[in-house]
Design a protein around this motif. Structure first.
Motif, PDB file in Angstrom:
ATOM      1  N   SER A   9       0.817  -1.216   0.000  1.00 14.92           N
ATOM      2  CA  SER A   9       0.000   0.000   0.000  1.00 14.92           C
ATOM      3  C   SER A   9       0.849   1.263   0.000  1.00 14.92           C
ATOM      4  N   ARG A  10       2.163   1.116   0.153  1.00 16.32           N
ATOM      5  CA  ARG A  10       3.042   2.281   0.269  1.00 16.32           C
ATOM      6  C   ARG A  10       3.817   2.581  -1.011  1.00 16.32           C
ATOM      7  N   GLY A  11       3.616   1.793  -2.047  1.00 11.25           N
ATOM      8  CA  GLY A  11       4.259   2.063  -3.320  1.00 11.25           C
ATOM      9  C   GLY A  11       5.350   1.064  -3.660  1.00 11.25           C
ATOM     10  N   PRO A  12       5.859   1.153  -4.877  1.00 11.21           N
ATOM     11  CA  PRO A  12       6.832   0.172  -5.370  1.00 11.21           C
ATOM     12  C   PRO A  12       8.157   0.183  -4.609  1.00 11.21           C
ATOM     13  N   GLU A  13       8.562   1.340  -4.101  1.00 14.37           N
ATOM     14  CA  GLU A  13       9.826   1.414  -3.375  1.00 14.37           C
ATOM     15  C   GLU A  13       9.758   0.606  -2.086  1.00 14.37           C
ATOM     16  N   ALA A  14       8.666   0.767  -1.337  1.00 23.61           N
ATOM     17  CA  ALA A  14       8.495   0.016  -0.089  1.00 23.61           C
ATOM     18  C   ALA A  14       8.399  -1.481  -0.370  1.00 23.61           C
ATOM     19  N   LEU A  15       7.713  -1.847  -1.438  1.00 22.97           N
ATOM     20  CA  LEU A  15       7.608  -3.251  -1.816  1.00 22.97           C
ATOM     21  C   LEU A  15       8.990  -3.815  -2.163  1.00 22.97           C
ATOM     22  N   ALA A  16       9.783  -3.060  -2.900  1.00 21.73           N
ATOM     23  CA  ALA A  16      11.129  -3.505  -3.269  1.00 21.73           C
ATOM     24  C   ALA A  16      12.013  -3.705  -2.039  1.00 21.73           C
ATOM     25  N   VAL A  17      11.872  -2.832  -1.045  1.00 20.47           N
ATOM     26  CA  VAL A  17      12.642  -2.972   0.195  1.00 20.47           C
ATOM     27  C   VAL A  17      12.325  -4.299   0.871  1.00 20.47           C
ATOM     28  N   THR A  18      11.055  -4.627   0.981  1.00 18.29           N
ATOM     29  CA  THR A  18      10.656  -5.871   1.642  1.00 18.29           C
ATOM     30  C   THR A  18      11.067  -7.083   0.820  1.00 18.29           C
ATOM     31  N   LEU A  19      10.842  -7.050  -0.472  1.00 14.90           N
ATOM     32  CA  LEU A  19      11.226  -8.185  -1.312  1.00 14.90           C
ATOM     33  C   LEU A  19      12.734  -8.427  -1.266  1.00 14.90           C
ATOM     34  N   SER A  20      13.519  -7.368  -1.265  1.00 15.67           N
ATOM     35  CA  SER A  20      14.974  -7.548  -1.218  1.00 15.67           C
ATOM     36  C   SER A  20      15.427  -8.111   0.128  1.00 15.67           C
ATOM     37  N   ALA A  21      14.704  -7.801   1.197  1.00 13.41           N
ATOM     38  CA  ALA A  21      15.051  -8.343   2.514  1.00 13.41           C
ATOM     39  C   ALA A  21      14.817  -9.848   2.587  1.00 13.41           C
ATOM     40  N   LEU A  22      14.022 -10.390   1.667  1.00 16.56           N
ATOM     41  CA  LEU A  22      13.708 -11.817   1.665  1.00 16.56           C
ATOM     42  C   LEU A  22      14.744 -12.667   0.936  1.00 16.56           C
ATOM     43  N   VAL A  23      15.638 -12.035   0.203  1.00 10.17           N
ATOM     44  CA  VAL A  23      16.609 -12.767  -0.619  1.00 10.17           C
ATOM     45  C   VAL A  23      17.430 -13.783   0.189  1.00 10.17           C
ATOM     46  N   PRO A  24      17.950 -13.434   1.371  1.00 14.26           N
ATOM     47  CA  PRO A  24      18.703 -14.447   2.126  1.00 14.26           C
ATOM     48  C   PRO A  24      17.865 -15.683   2.484  1.00 14.26           C
ATOM     49  N   ALA A  25      16.583 -15.498   2.742  1.00 10.98           N
ATOM     50  CA  ALA A  25      15.713 -16.629   3.069  1.00 10.98           C
ATOM     51  C   ALA A  25      15.428 -17.484   1.838  1.00 10.98           C
ATOM     52  N   VAL A  26      15.384 -16.859   0.669  1.00 11.39           N
ATOM     53  CA  VAL A  26      15.227 -17.618  -0.576  1.00 11.39           C
ATOM     54  C   VAL A  26      16.485 -18.454  -0.792  1.00 11.39           C
ATOM     55  N   ALA A  27      17.652 -17.832  -0.617  1.00  8.49           N
ATOM     56  CA  ALA A  27      18.918 -18.537  -0.793  1.00  8.49           C
ATOM     57  C   ALA A  27      19.074 -19.682   0.212  1.00  8.49           C
ATOM     58  N   ALA A  28      18.539 -19.500   1.420  1.00 10.08           N
ATOM     59  CA  ALA A  28      18.614 -20.540   2.452  1.00 10.08           C
ATOM     60  C   ALA A  28      17.586 -21.649   2.239  1.00 10.08           C
ATOM     61  N   GLY A  29      16.681 -21.473   1.281  1.00  5.00           N
ATOM     62  CA  GLY A  29      15.672 -22.480   0.993  1.00  5.00           C
ATOM     63  C   GLY A  29      14.437 -22.384   1.864  1.00  5.00           C
ATOM     64  N   LEU A  30      14.290 -21.293   2.606  1.00  2.00           N
ATOM     65  CA  LEU A  30      13.120 -21.140   3.474  1.00  2.00           C
ATOM     66  C   LEU A  30      11.920 -20.572   2.729  1.00  2.00           C
ATOM     67  N   THR A  44       4.221  -0.013 -12.344  1.00  3.66           N
ATOM     68  CA  THR A  44       5.469  -0.086 -11.587  1.00  3.66           C
ATOM     69  C   THR A  44       5.410  -1.207 -10.561  1.00  3.66           C
ATOM     70  N   ILE A  45       4.302  -1.306  -9.848  1.00  2.00           N
ATOM     71  CA  ILE A  45       4.128  -2.414  -8.886  1.00  2.00           C
ATOM     72  C   ILE A  45       4.222  -3.743  -9.632  1.00  2.00           C
ATOM     73  N   ALA A  46       3.553  -3.849 -10.761  1.00  2.00           N
ATOM     74  CA  ALA A  46       3.564  -5.093 -11.538  1.00  2.00           C
ATOM     75  C   ALA A  46       4.983  -5.439 -11.994  1.00  2.00           C
ATOM     76  N   LYS A  47       5.774  -4.442 -12.360  1.00  2.00           N
ATOM     77  CA  LYS A  47       7.161  -4.696 -12.779  1.00  2.00           C
ATOM     78  C   LYS A  47       8.016  -5.179 -11.617  1.00  2.00           C
ATOM     79  N   VAL A  48       7.844  -4.594 -10.441  1.00  2.00           N
ATOM     80  CA  VAL A  48       8.597  -5.023  -9.257  1.00  2.00           C
ATOM     81  C   VAL A  48       8.235  -6.463  -8.909  1.00  2.00           C
ATOM     82  N   VAL A  49       6.950  -6.765  -8.916  1.00  2.00           N
ATOM     83  CA  VAL A  49       6.478  -8.113  -8.600  1.00  2.00           C
ATOM     84  C   VAL A  49       7.016  -9.112  -9.618  1.00  2.00           C
ATOM     85  N   ASP A  50       6.951  -8.778 -10.891  1.00  2.25           N
ATOM     86  CA  ASP A  50       7.439  -9.660 -11.947  1.00  2.25           C
ATOM     87  C   ASP A  50       8.941  -9.893 -11.824  1.00  2.25           C
TER      88      ASP A  50
END
Length: 162
Positions: A9-30, A44-50
């Protein structure tokens, strides 16, 4: 493995911050997949999600649960950033938790926010909130949730997106 549901709800920048914070958990297989819940979808939201390989829907936590591929769901809001130790805390909870249990990250809150959460708890507010790990069956209404368990990790909102 878990699915992450992110209410955007806060825009593509906030979404990108959260998605990037998840990268270590993706790499760890969680983290196996992510579902972004956005009422105001734009290009823009659709591009970040994609770019993140996530799924974009317009809906609630329950609708996200129907789209999720995993049984355990981490509910976040855009701008949320899990802090040190969060991956291990979620791994333990997902391995040993029962479907009716929910785990909740600790949040550092201002005194007014903490008091409001306490009062809402007294009146039986039992809705799923951002910062909780919950089983899909709870969000779909198949089982009644038991009181939440505090996880041994913190989650904070990026101050730019408060």
């Amino acid at each position: 493995m878990i699915t992450v549901l992110i209410r955007a709800s806060r825009g593509p920048e906030a979404l990108a911050v959260t998605l990037s914070a998840l990268v270590p958990a993706v790499a760890a297989g969680l983290v196996g997949d992510a579902v972004v819940l956005a009422a105001n979808q734009d290009d823009t939201i659709a591009k970040v999600v994609d770019a993140a390989g996530a799924t974009l829907i317009d809906g609630s936590w329950a609708q996200g649960a129907r789209t999720a591929r995993r049984d355990w769901l981490l509910c976040l809001e855009d701008g949320d950033i899990p802090q040190e130790g969060w991956i291990q805390a979620l791994e333990r909870f997902a391995a040993f938790g029962k479907p009716e249990q929910r785990g909740r990250f600790k949040r550092r809150r201002r005194p007014v926010e903490a008091a409001l959460q306490f009062v809402l708890g007294l009146f039986g507010r039992d809705a799923t909130r951002a910062g909780e790990l919950v089983h899909k069956r709870v969000l779909l209404g198949e089982v009644k949730a038991r009181p939440t368990i505090s996880l041994a990790a913190f989650i904070e909102r990026d101050p730019f997106f408060v």
